[in-house]
Design a protein around this motif. Structure first.
Motif, mmCIF file in Angstrom:
data_model
loop_
_atom_site.group_PDB
_atom_site.id
_atom_site.type_symbol
_atom_site.label_atom_id
_atom_site.label_comp_id
_atom_site.label_asym_id
_atom_site.label_seq_id
_atom_site.Cartn_x
_atom_site.Cartn_y
_atom_site.Cartn_z
ATOM 1 N N GLY A 196 0.817 -1.210 0.000
ATOM 2 C CA GLY A 196 0.000 0.000 0.000
ATOM 3 C C GLY A 196 0.843 1.249 0.000
ATOM 4 N N GLY A 197 0.183 2.389 0.209
ATOM 5 C CA GLY A 197 0.892 3.660 0.220
ATOM 6 C C GLY A 197 -0.045 4.802 -0.100
ATOM 7 N N ASP A 198 0.511 5.863 -0.661
ATOM 8 C CA ASP A 198 -0.300 7.022 -1.036
ATOM 9 C C ASP A 198 0.423 7.766 -2.160
ATOM 10 O OD1 ASP A 198 -2.458 8.691 -0.935
ATOM 11 O OD2 ASP A 198 -1.785 9.830 0.812
ATOM 12 N N THR A 199 -0.331 8.430 -3.038
ATOM 13 C CA THR A 199 0.260 9.131 -4.180
ATOM 14 C C THR A 199 -0.316 10.537 -4.271
ATOM 15 O OG1 THR A 199 0.359 7.012 -5.331
ATOM 16 C CG2 THR A 199 0.666 8.980 -6.673
ATOM 17 N N CYS A 200 0.563 11.543 -4.225
ATOM 18 C CA CYS A 200 0.113 12.945 -4.267
ATOM 19 C C CYS A 200 0.997 13.731 -5.226
ATOM 20 C CB CYS A 200 0.261 13.609 -2.898
ATOM 21 S SG CYS A 200 -0.606 12.783 -1.588
ATOM 22 N N SER A 201 0.469 14.839 -5.722
ATOM 23 C CA SER A 201 1.334 15.745 -6.480
ATOM 24 C C SER A 201 2.051 16.648 -5.492
ATOM 25 C CB SER A 201 0.502 16.571 -7.457
ATOM 26 O OG SER A 201 -0.372 17.400 -6.728
ATOM 27 N N SER A 202 3.227 17.098 -5.907
ATOM 28 C CA SER A 202 4.005 18.022 -5.073
ATOM 29 C C SER A 202 4.324 19.237 -5.935
ATOM 30 C CB SER A 202 5.290 17.315 -4.625
ATOM 31 O OG SER A 202 6.279 18.242 -4.300
ATOM 32 N N PRO A 203 4.168 20.442 -5.402
ATOM 33 C CA PRO A 203 4.417 21.618 -6.244
ATOM 34 C C PRO A 203 5.862 21.682 -6.713
ATOM 35 C CG PRO A 203 4.062 22.243 -3.947
ATOM 36 C CD PRO A 203 3.747 20.791 -4.053
ATOM 37 N N ARG A 204 6.770 21.247 -5.869
ATOM 38 C CA ARG A 204 8.173 21.172 -6.294
ATOM 39 C C ARG A 204 8.905 20.152 -5.438
ATOM 40 N NH1 ARG A 204 7.631 25.251 -2.956
ATOM 41 N NH2 ARG A 204 6.380 26.381 -4.471
ATOM 42 N N GLY A 205 9.799 19.429 -6.062
ATOM 43 C CA GLY A 205 10.633 18.469 -5.335
ATOM 44 C C GLY A 205 9.884 17.180 -5.037
ATOM 45 N N MET A 206 10.635 16.111 -5.048
ATOM 46 C CA MET A 206 10.075 14.771 -4.815
ATOM 47 C C MET A 206 10.196 14.429 -3.334
ATOM 48 S SD MET A 206 9.590 11.789 -6.845
ATOM 49 C CE MET A 206 9.322 10.117 -6.323
#
Ligand code: ADP
Ligand code: MG
Length: 353
Positions: free
Chosen positions: A125-135
């Motif tokens: 499992g886990g989670d996936t999100c966008s990030s405005p900058r940087g991983m």
């Protein structure tokens, strides 16, 4: 109050004091490599999580996504190893910047999965999100261990001998090489470094870079130590020997004397340090991310430890006075201060891979 007044470990201590939900099932809570949680009369669940932030823990200028996945798994597997446990399940949460591609993320999971499979650990499992900058990468690992075999940071006793597996400092030197390579490419240091009189030790450098980007968590060795019940205390070396030994001493209420000459330094590190015109020892004392195991063994169990055949070096002794000392080749004792990485320290060193 500024965070720099507390530093990373002072802040964690504050969080520990504020922590909710004390329960008799929490055998080990905040303050160790992983929490140990009672699930049956004889078994414990181990739980650990680590966050890696671009620009703090890694730099994509010299970190490929395969290595990033590998290392994210390794850091967490290593924390399970440091408790003596068996890793079982993994969750991955990603903050993904607009610059990342599907191919890069596939590479990330290829690197992560190779290491998880090698340790029979399932991604669940886990989670996936966008990030405005940087991983941002956050990996959580769950493992298990027989309750009686858990090795905490806090069990060291005066008179215990201190051991460390493998060699120390390789990863930090590998990082320095990678960074200087990036600087060289941007021509900042081209002139200065080309003056070195020692020939570039290319294969030594490759080994250090490999150790930095693709560390091997010492799960099998941690298991052997747990099953043999030789070790009183254990931690993985993720922040540097001086800091990680400091955690063992702090949690155990002890001090330590380290013999500088006994700290295991690899030939590639010695060669590369000479090439960089630097002494090799500070890489071992202050450099992190070696993911070796640091543990203490009472004198009566040394014979048993040796029978395990682990590649471990004896580097010193736990003492009753609560200071850490280091003895140099001439027998001079000086205080050993924790100089490894500390987020929020007044002058934070940048940690990256
Ligand atoms: P390691 O270097 O072994 O990964 P850390 O120094 O990151 O260990 O963490 C030490 C302990 O503090 C661990 O028990 C960890 O779970 C706990 N910890 C760190 N940050 C937090 C937080 N924000 N909230 C609760 N516990 C934390
Ligand atoms: Mg750890």
């Amino acid at each position: 109050m500024k965070l720099s007044a507390l530093g990373e470990f002072g802040l964690i201590e504050k969080i520990r004091k504020l922590a909710a939900g004390s329960s008799p099932s929490v055998l080990i809570g905040i303050g160790d490599d992983a929490a140990a949680l009672k699930i049956t009369a004889s078994a414990s669940l181990l739980a650990t999580t680590d966050m890696l932030i671009e620009g703090v823990h890694f730099d994509l200028a010299y970190t490929d996504f395969y290595s990033l996945g590998w290392k994210s798994a390794a850091a967490n597997l290593s924390d399970i190893a440091a408790m003596g446990g068996t890793p079982r399940f993994c969750l991955t949460s990603l903050g993904i910047p607009p610059t990342a591609s599907v191919e890069q993320l596939s590479e990330f999971y290829r690197g992560l999965n190779v290491l998880l499979e090698a340790h029979r650990t399932a991604l669940v499992g886990g989670d996936t999100c966008s990030s405005p900058r940087g991983m941002t990468v956050c990996v959580t690992l769950l493992g298990e261990i027989e309750r009686k075999n858990v090795i905490s940071r806090g069990g060291a006793k005066p008179g215990d001998r201190i051991f460390v597996t493998g060699t120390l400092g390789d990863s930090a030197a590998g990082l320095e090489i990678l960074r200087s390579e990036v600087r060289r490419q941007t021509s900042e240091v081209r002139n200065k470094e080309s003056k070195s009189e020692i020939r570039n030790p290319r294969s030594a450098i490759a080994k250090l870079v490999q150790k930095h980007l693709r560390p091997e968590p010492r799960v099998a060795w941690g298991r052997k130590l747990a099953l043999s019940r030789c070790a009183h205390a254990m931690i993985d070396v993720s922040d540097g020997l001086s800091s990680d030994l400091g955690h063992i001493c702090g949690q155990s209420g002890t001090g330590a004397v380290i013999e500088a000459g006994n700290i295991p330094l690899s030939l590639p590190l010695r060669k590369t340090a000479a090439y960089l015109s630097k002494p090799p020892l500070p890489y071992a004392l202050s450099g992190g991310e070696d993911y070796e195991l640091l543990f203490t063994v009472p004198p009566a169990k040394i014979k048993k430890l040796l029978s395990l055949g682990l590649p471990a070096a004896e580097i010193g002794e736990i003492t009753a006075t609560r200071t850490m000392m280091i003895r140099d080749g001439e027998g001079r004792l000086t205080e050993l201060r924790p100089t490894g990485y500390n987020h929020f320290a007044r002058v934070p060193r940048r940690k990256a891979f």
